[in-house]
Structure formats: structure tokens, C-alpha cells
Design a protein around this motif. Structure first.
Motif, PDB file in Angstrom:
ATOM      1  N   ALA A  57       1.302  -0.402 -17.033  1.00 13.79           N
ATOM      2  CA  ALA A  57       2.451  -0.801 -16.217  1.00 13.79           C
ATOM      3  C   ALA A  57       3.336   0.396 -15.895  1.00 13.79           C
ATOM      4  N   ALA A  58       3.550   1.254 -16.883  1.00 14.26           N
ATOM      5  CA  ALA A  58       4.365   2.446 -16.645  1.00 14.26           C
ATOM      6  C   ALA A  58       3.705   3.352 -15.606  1.00 14.26           C
ATOM      7  N   HIS A  59       2.381   3.453 -15.657  1.00 22.34           N
ATOM      8  CA  HIS A  59       1.656   4.269 -14.674  1.00 22.34           C
ATOM      9  C   HIS A  59       1.799   3.678 -13.267  1.00 22.34           C
ATOM     10  N   LEU A  60       1.715   2.359 -13.161  1.00 25.34           N
ATOM     11  CA  LEU A  60       1.884   1.713 -11.861  1.00 25.34           C
ATOM     12  C   LEU A  60       3.296   1.930 -11.323  1.00 25.34           C
ATOM     13  N   ALA A  61       4.290   1.773 -12.204  1.00 24.91           N
ATOM     14  CA  ALA A  61       5.678   1.969 -11.780  1.00 24.91           C
ATOM     15  C   ALA A  61       5.910   3.407 -11.324  1.00 24.91           C
ATOM     16  N   GLU A  62       5.335   4.360 -12.051  1.00 24.36           N
ATOM     17  CA  GLU A  62       5.482   5.768 -11.670  1.00 24.36           C
ATOM     18  C   GLU A  62       4.805   6.041 -10.325  1.00 24.36           C
ATOM     19  N   THR A  63       3.658   5.403 -10.099  1.00 17.10           N
ATOM     20  CA  THR A  63       2.954   5.575  -8.826  1.00 17.10           C
ATOM     21  C   THR A  63       3.798   5.079  -7.658  1.00 17.10           C
ATOM     22  N   LEU A  64       4.467   3.943  -7.853  1.00 19.46           N
ATOM     23  CA  LEU A  64       5.278   3.378  -6.778  1.00 19.46           C
ATOM     24  C   LEU A  64       6.604   4.108  -6.592  1.00 19.46           C
ATOM     25  N   SER A  65       7.014   4.890  -7.589  1.00 21.92           N
ATOM     26  CA  SER A  65       8.329   5.540  -7.515  1.00 21.92           C
ATOM     27  C   SER A  65       8.389   6.655  -6.476  1.00 21.92           C
ATOM     28  N   VAL A  66       7.232   7.178  -6.081  1.00 28.06           N
ATOM     29  CA  VAL A  66       7.215   8.203  -5.036  1.00 28.06           C
ATOM     30  C   VAL A  66       7.559   7.533  -3.705  1.00 28.06           C
ATOM     31  N   PRO A  67       8.580   7.985  -2.985  1.00 24.39           N
ATOM     32  CA  PRO A  67       9.025   7.293  -1.760  1.00 24.39           C
ATOM     33  C   PRO A  67       7.913   7.180  -0.719  1.00 24.39           C
ATOM     34  N   PHE A  68       7.945   6.075   0.022  1.00 30.49           N
ATOM     35  CA  PHE A  68       7.041   5.851   1.145  1.00 30.49           C
ATOM     36  C   PHE A  68       7.752   6.273   2.425  1.00 30.49           C
ATOM     37  N   ALA A  69       7.001   6.831   3.365  1.00 30.13           N
ATOM     38  CA  ALA A  69       7.578   7.250   4.637  1.00 30.13           C
ATOM     39  C   ALA A  69       7.395   6.136   5.661  1.00 30.13           C
ATOM     40  N   LEU A  70       8.508   5.558   6.111  1.00 31.55           N
ATOM     41  CA  LEU A  70       8.487   4.517   7.133  1.00 31.55           C
ATOM     42  C   LEU A  70       9.402   4.919   8.270  1.00 31.55           C
ATOM     43  N   ASP A  71       8.841   5.074   9.443  1.00 32.48           N
ATOM     44  CA  ASP A  71       9.622   5.450  10.622  1.00 32.48           C
ATOM     45  C   ASP A  71      10.436   6.715  10.372  1.00 32.48           C
ATOM     46  N   GLY A  72       9.832   7.647   9.631  1.00 37.48           N
ATOM     47  CA  GLY A  72      10.499   8.904   9.358  1.00 37.48           C
ATOM     48  C   GLY A  72      11.521   8.849   8.245  1.00 37.48           C
ATOM     49  N   LEU A  73      11.653   7.677   7.597  1.00 39.07           N
ATOM     50  CA  LEU A  73      12.631   7.529   6.511  1.00 39.07           C
ATOM     51  C   LEU A  73      11.909   7.378   5.183  1.00 39.07           C
ATOM     52  N   ALA A 109      16.660  -4.101   7.254  1.00 41.32           N
ATOM     53  CA  ALA A 109      17.105  -2.819   7.799  1.00 41.32           C
ATOM     54  C   ALA A 109      16.141  -2.249   8.835  1.00 41.32           C
ATOM     55  N   LEU A 110      14.825  -2.376   8.574  1.00 37.61           N
ATOM     56  CA  LEU A 110      13.837  -1.725   9.431  1.00 37.61           C
ATOM     57  C   LEU A 110      12.990  -2.705  10.241  1.00 37.61           C
ATOM     58  N   GLY A 111      13.102  -3.999   9.937  1.00 31.47           N
ATOM     59  CA  GLY A 111      12.317  -4.990  10.661  1.00 31.47           C
ATOM     60  C   GLY A 111      11.083  -5.414   9.881  1.00 31.47           C
ATOM     61  N   HIS A 112      10.557  -6.577  10.241  1.00 34.92           N
ATOM     62  CA  HIS A 112       9.410  -7.125   9.509  1.00 34.92           C
ATOM     63  C   HIS A 112       8.139  -6.307   9.730  1.00 34.92           C
ATOM     64  N   ALA A 113       8.004  -5.668  10.872  1.00 36.64           N
ATOM     65  CA  ALA A 113       6.815  -4.837  11.098  1.00 36.64           C
ATOM     66  C   ALA A 113       6.781  -3.680  10.108  1.00 36.64           C
ATOM     67  N   ALA A 114       7.943  -3.056   9.884  1.00 38.03           N
ATOM     68  CA  ALA A 114       8.011  -1.973   8.896  1.00 38.03           C
ATOM     69  C   ALA A 114       7.765  -2.516   7.499  1.00 38.03           C
ATOM     70  N   GLY A 115       8.283  -3.720   7.224  1.00 37.03           N
ATOM     71  CA  GLY A 115       8.033  -4.328   5.923  1.00 37.03           C
ATOM     72  C   GLY A 115       6.560  -4.574   5.685  1.00 37.03           C
ATOM     73  N   ASP A 116       5.840  -5.025   6.730  1.00 37.61           N
ATOM     74  CA  ASP A 116       4.396  -5.234   6.598  1.00 37.61           C
ATOM     75  C   ASP A 116       3.680  -3.911   6.337  1.00 37.61           C
ATOM     76  N   ARG A 117       4.098  -2.856   7.044  1.00 35.58           N
ATOM     77  CA  ARG A 117       3.466  -1.552   6.805  1.00 35.58           C
ATOM     78  C   ARG A 117       3.713  -1.077   5.384  1.00 35.58           C
ATOM     79  N   LEU A 118       4.900  -1.354   4.863  1.00 36.22           N
ATOM     80  CA  LEU A 118       5.192  -0.973   3.488  1.00 36.22           C
ATOM     81  C   LEU A 118       4.280  -1.719   2.518  1.00 36.22           C
ATOM     82  N   LEU A 119       4.057  -3.005   2.745  1.00 36.02           N
ATOM     83  CA  LEU A 119       3.172  -3.771   1.870  1.00 36.02           C
ATOM     84  C   LEU A 119       1.753  -3.219   1.915  1.00 36.02           C
ATOM     85  N   VAL A 120       1.299  -2.828   3.105  1.00 40.40           N
ATOM     86  CA  VAL A 120      -0.039  -2.244   3.226  1.00 40.40           C
ATOM     87  C   VAL A 120      -0.125  -0.945   2.428  1.00 40.40           C
ATOM     88  N   GLU A 121       0.894  -0.100   2.539  1.00 43.40           N
ATOM     89  CA  GLU A 121       0.878   1.179   1.822  1.00 43.40           C
ATOM     90  C   GLU A 121       0.977   0.977   0.317  1.00 43.40           C
TER      91      GLU A 121
END
Length: 647
Positions: free
Chosen positions: A302-318, A250-262
Motif C-alpha cells: 500500500a505504501a508503494h502504491l501511495a508513493e507511486t501516485l504521489s508523483v503529480p500527473f500532468a493535465l492540460d499543462g498543470l 476545476a478542469l472538467g469531466h474530460a480531464a477527470g477521465d484522463r486522470l483516471l486513465v493515467e
């Protein structure tokens, strides 16, 4: 040497009588230790002081006390520069003092001559003094490790760079001394050699760091996990991001890489300092939790990690939501080698993670009961070799079993069933083939071979005036492969076969590994006209919502229900319910495992669309199917079964 030491201690004014060469070397020792060599990815004691080049020269020419005095002053400079604690500075001071004592003993015992031209004996004794210097420092290190149970000594393969740098600096000492005796102005030129050693250590350190660090996220990589798991133990939590491919598409591999970094940054920020966050590759991360008492505490992490990741990441304003399937492995048996321990821990965590995906659960703790049996590596190697062979030489053959419309008796299609005639083991069935190959890249090659042969055979039937729909089973790995839709389209175009004559069968278990990723693949296939069938319905973990959401054309009732429906009311009720449900959604229903007339008539009464089983025909090669098609006469529920041609 003891007498000399007493002289220096009780008559400190003797230092004033030292010549200019001594003070130049001492000043350079203090100067160079403002930039000590710190070896990458090592424990804190792995620091090499460049001042040892000058202090080793001092101990050869002026004895132990002046050399150790300068060395202690240089250690103080390095400690201030690196912000070492007093305990750390004291440790380095003891190490280098003991090392200089050993070198001084060898130099005095051998009677090294530094005020005249040295001979070969002097050179050999100088090397011996350097070796004793190194052994003295290592002896202190070993003693400290033994007296400190919590402290670990690095494995022998980690000593190479430190030993090489230390030896290079020590053996530069006599060169520095010779330069000083030739002329003080020549001594600073030795700094060029020191700079070369520094660059060598730095380059080796950067290479080591790169080999242990993920290039995208900067996190430790799989290699670090292998070694740290052996040293620290604890629990390993393996996280596989769900629907990551959707972000790339949907957003391209560059956005996917930024998501992995975040994701890596967020995970690193939420775990304590004694734990380790690793990127294994792709969309997989791991957390090595070193202070875990048991599975319950690991689940809380594991539950703490899952909860940490559940907060949305901002990518290209989305805002992009992220979830993960987490597999947990607790400390396995550590009887084997350390490297094997890390590998075992990772393998078990991966097994638990795949189990979580299949169940649709977020967290699963590894148990031996849930572990998949190890593949037959010899059979897998033989299968890989067979796939490299030509079509007629591999022993891989396809059998076709007809599917019959129950209401009319007409042939509505065939299912392609894989067989392999192994040169030593005989006929290998599809279940064993899947068990061996499904979790390996060989599965993708096997499916490509099957698709090629089936579509080619469909073209033959079509040119003979018998266009038959053929169903092909595909695995989880096939559905996750990015090129399967394009490959199928290319084969259909090459053989001029309409897309609606091909049907792919997927199982519920394959669907549950990553429903969103599978949905993306089969949606693209559906748009090309390829039909999708849900195989073995009723045996997996999927929910009924998949019948509504997926672009399905057909549902196949698992043979375990069909075989028992004539004698078991529960099985019969399940079959009728599936037929009614699928009919309401506009889906065809095919019953597998129809082996007798009574079952066939019960299916007809239930309104099932098609039947497949030995009651009509066994699976057969394509050449035998041609003859069967000529002999076959349609059988309808209202007619006597004797009208059915012999198979």
C-alpha cells in the motif's frame, strides 16, 4: 484400427495413393489454422483450432493415421502463428490425438459409410463420434489438471462458448466431406461457413471481454475481481482517490477521465505481473496482491502504491497531485462459495477504506472489531416504502427542540429531530434510522424529505410572525451528493424563506471522510447564506484547523461533555476551552444536553451563547411547539428558575 495404423506407418508411400479430395482437405486444414480461435479472457488452453472441421472429415473417410498426421501438421502451423512453446504444442497434440482416436473408434465400430448416400443411422453415429471427440479432449484436460496441482480448471459456466464452437466445427466435417465427394471446386465454399463460426466466436469473445473490462481505463472490472479473488486469494487493497471531484469541477469531466486513465496505467505499471489491478468504478481502484504473507507486507505494498501516485500527473499543462485512502482486506474464511469469497473480500476492503477516511489515515487493515454492524434490511425496506408514501401516511415526523440564548433567555432557533412511527416497531429514533440508512441511497431521499418539511414549516412560522432559525442534520452521503446545494436553494425560493433562517449541522466524522470534498459543498452553501454548524464537537478525529478553514457559524459541544461538567472537572475544563476557542474565532457556541439548573448556570459563567436540552424543553411536534412558544417566558441566569414556564 491398429492394423490400419501399422499399414500407414510401415508403408508411408501409401500416402501417395490418396486422392485429390484428401489433399484439398489437408491443405485447407493447414490454411485455416493460421488463424486459430482464441477465446477471450480464458486460460491459454482455451484455443479452438478450425482445422478440426477438416481432420474430423478425414478420420471419417480415410481413418485415424492420415487424420492425425494432418492434425499434427496443423497444430504446428498454429503453434508458430501464436508463438506457443514446445510444451504447449505438445499438449495440444496429445489433446487432439486422443480426441481423434475416440472418433476413429466410433466410426470404425459403427461402420460409417462415406462413399455412398448416408442414412439416419450414419448421421446419429457421426454425432456420437463428434461427442466422443469432445469428451476425449476434455478427458486429457481433466487429467492434466489433476496431475498439476497449480493448474485450475475453469468452472462449468465457462465451457459454453468453447463447447459450442467445437461442436459447430466438428459437425461441419461431414458437410465438408459430402462437398468434396460432390466436387473439389465446391469445398472452398465451406470456408464461408468457417468464417461465420469465426465471426460468432469473435463477437462472443468481444461481448465477454466488454463485460469484464472497464470501458474507460481498459482495466479488469468488478466482475473479474469477484472471480479472480476466489481463484487467487491473497490480499485486496482498495484505493479511493481523495479530492477527485475537485479535478472534475476545476478542469472538467474530460480531464477527470484522463486522470483516471493515467492513474490506472501507473498502478498497472507498478505492480508485478502476478497481481491484478482493477477499476471498480468512479474514483475507486483495487489491487489484488496474490503473494502476500501478512498485514505487514500488505501495508508495504500500500505504501508503494501511495508513493507511486504521489508523483503529480500532468493535465492540460498543470501538475495534479493525487492521494488515496487505502483499505486492506486479508484472506477471509473460504468456507463459503467462491463468488461469496470475492464479495466478502471486497466488502471488508471497503469497510477498511471508509475507516481510513474517517480517521484521516492513509492505510487501514480490516479487522472484525472495526466492521460496522450490518443494516437491518427489513427496517431499511420499510423505510424506503415509507418514503414513497405521502407525507401524512409515511409515519415520518419531525420534532423540534428549542435553543435558548443563555444571556437573555430568548429563543434563537430550533433543531429539527427526526422520528419515525413504525407500524409494527413503534417509535424509531434518529440513531437507529441513521444506522440503517446512512450508508445507502435511502439516506439522500430521507434528507430531501426532511429539508422539504422543515423549510415548509419555517414558512408557516414566518407567515405567523415568528421567524425561527431551524437546524437540520445532514450526513456524509448528503454532503457528497452534487445536487444538495441546488435543492436547498430551490426550496428556499419556493417557500420564500430567507437563507439565513436555515442552518445545516455536520458532524466531525462526516467532515473527516473527505474534508476537501465536504469543504467544496459547504462553501457553496455558505455563499447562498445558509449557516453551517459543527455538531458533536470534540468527539471526532478532526483537527482544530477545521475551525479556522471551514465557513462555520456555530460549534455545538457534545452532550457527553455537557452532562458531566457539573461533577467532572475535566469535562468542565473542556467545555470552557471550547467556548473560549470558538469565541476567539467569532463562532457561536451551543451546548447540547442541558438538563439541570446547575449545568445551565455553569455554562452562563463560561460564556456559552446558547443551550439546548430538557432543562428548557423537550423535543416536540410543530403543533405543540406553537403552544409552548405562547407560554414561554425568558429565563435569565440572574432570575429564579421558577420563572420558566412548565414544559
Amino acid at each position: 484400427m491398429i492394423a490400419d495404423t501399422g499399414l500407414w506407418l510401415f508403408f508411408p508411400g501409401t500416402f501417395a495413393g490418396l486422392n485429390a479430395e484428401f489433399w484439398v482437405l489437408a491443405a485447407l486444414a493447414l490454411t485455416v489454422d493460421s488463424r486459430p480461435y482464441v477465446l477471450a479472457n480464458r486460460r491459454a488452453s482455451s484455443v479452438v483450432l478450425p482445422s478440426i472441421c477438416f481432420t474430423f472429415a478425414l478420420v471419417l473417410a480415410w481413418g485415424f493415421v492420415p487424420a492425425v498426421a494432418v492434425q499434427l501438421a496443423a497444430i504446428a502451423v498454429a503453434g508458430i502463428r501464436m508463438r506457443h512453446s514446445a510444451r504447449r504444442v505438445l499438449y495440444l497434440a496429445v489433446q487432439h490425438t486422443v480426441a481423434l482416436v475416440g472418433a476413429a473408434v466410433v466410426a470404425r465400430s459403427a461402420g460409417l459409410r462415406v462413399d455412398s448416400a448416408p442414412d439416419w443411422d450414419d448421421a446419429l453415429f457421426t454425432v456420437a463420434a463428434a461427442a466422443v471427440w469432445i469428451l476425449g479432449r476434455q478427458a486429457v484436460d481433466v487429467l492434466v489438471v489433476r496431475l498439476s496441482p497449480g493448474r485450475r480448471r475453469p468452472r462449468p459456466q465457462q465451457w459454453g462458448l468453447e463447447l459450442f464452437a467445437t461442436a459447430a466445427l466438428l459437425l461441419l466435417g461431414p458437410v465438408v466431406l459430402a462437398a468434396a465427394q460432390a466436387g473439389i471446386t465446391v469445398v472452398p465454399l465451406v470456408l464461408l461457413a468457417l468464417h461465420a463460426v469465426h465471426r460468432m466466436v469473435r463477437s462472443a469473445g468481444e461481448f465477454e471481454r466488454a463485460s469484464r473490462t472497464d470501458a474507460l481505463t481498459g482495466l479488469p472490472n468488478r466482475r473479474v475481481l469477484q472471480s479472480m479473488a476466489a481463484e487467487r486469494g491473497g490480499a485486496l487493497l482498495l484505493l479511493d482517490l481523495d479530492r477527485f471531484r475537485t479535478v472534475n469541477d476545476a478542469l472538467g469531466h474530460a480531464a477527470g477521465d484522463r486522470l483516471l486513465v493515467e492513474v490506472g496505467r501507473r498502478l498497472a505499471a507498478c505492480v508485478p505481473s502476478h497481481d491484478l489491478v482493477i477499476r471498480l468504478g468512479g474514483d475507486e481502484f483495487a489491487v489484488l496482491a496474490t503473494r502476500v504473507d501478512g498485514p505487514a507486507e500488505a501495508r508495504r505494498i500500500a505504501a508503494h502504491l501511495a508513493e507511486t501516485l504521489s508523483v503529480p500527473f500532468a493535465l492540460d499543462g498543470l501538475p495534479v497531485g493525487v492521494s488515496a485512502s487505502i483499505g486492506i482486506a486479508m484472506q477471509p474464511d473460504r468456507g463459503g462459495p467462491e463468488g461469496g469469497y470475492g464479495t466478502s473480500l471486497l466488502r471488508q476492503a471497503e469497510s477498511a477504506m471508509y475507516d481510513a477516511k474517517q480517521r484521516g489515515a492513509q492505510v487501514v487493515v480490516y479487522t472484525r472489531d472495526a466492521e460496522q454492524p450490518a443494516p437491518d434490511l427489513a427496517l431499511l425496506a420499510d423505510l424506503r416504502e415509507a418514503l414513497r408514501s405521502g407525507t401524512g401516511e409515511s409515519g415520518i415526523v419531525l420534532f423540534y427542540q428549542p435553543q435558548i440564548a443563555i444571556a437573555t433567555g430568548e429563543i434563537v432557533g430550533v433543531e429539527a429531530l427526526l422520528r419515525w412511527q413504525h407500524p409494527d416497531r413503534g417509535l424509531v429514533g434518529p440513531e437507529e434510522l441513521l444506522r440503517v440508512a446512512e450508508q445507502t441511497p435511502v439516506m439522500r431521499r430521507l434528507t430531501s424529505r426532511v429539508l422539504h418539511e422543515v423549510i415548509a414549516q419555517m414558512a408557516v412560522w414566518r407567515s405567523a410572525g415568528r421567524p425561527l432559525r431551524a437546524s437540520v442534520n445532514v450526513s456524509v452521503r448528503d454532503l457528497h451528493a452534487p445536487g444538495i446545494a441546488g435543492e436547498i436553494q430551490e426550496l428556499l425560493l419556493r417557500y420564500e424563506v430567507p437563507a439565513d433562517l436555515l442552518q445545516l449541522e455536520i458532524t466531525e466524522s462526516a467532515l473527516m471522510v473527505d474534508p476537501h470534498r465536504v469543504l467544496d459543498t459547504i462553501t457553496r452553501l455558505d455563499r447562498t447564506g445558509v449557516a453551517i454548524s459543527l455538531d458533536d464537537f470534540g468527539t471526532g478525529y478532526s483537527s482544530l484547523q477545521h475551525l479556522r478553514r471551514l465557513p462555520l457559524s456555530e460549534v455545538k459541544i457534545d452532550r457527553s461533555f455537557v452532562l458531566g461538567m457539573a461533577t467532572d472537572r475535566g469535562d468542565a475544563a473542556i467545555v470552557r476551552s471550547v467556548v473560549d476557542l470558538a469565541g476567539s474565532l467569532g463562532l457561536r457556541v451551543v451546548a447540547e444536553g442541558v438538563e439541570d439548573e446547575r449545568t445551565w448556570r455553569l455554562l452562563a459563567a463560561a460564556g456559552c451563547h446558547a443551550a439546548q436540552g430538557w432543562f428548557h424543553a423537550r423535543p416536540m411536534p410543530a403543533r405543540d411547539l406553537d403552544g409552548w412558544l405562547v407560554r414561554y417566558r425568558p429565563l435569565r441566569p440572574g432570575r429564579e428558575p421558577g420563572a420558566l414556564a412548565a414544559t
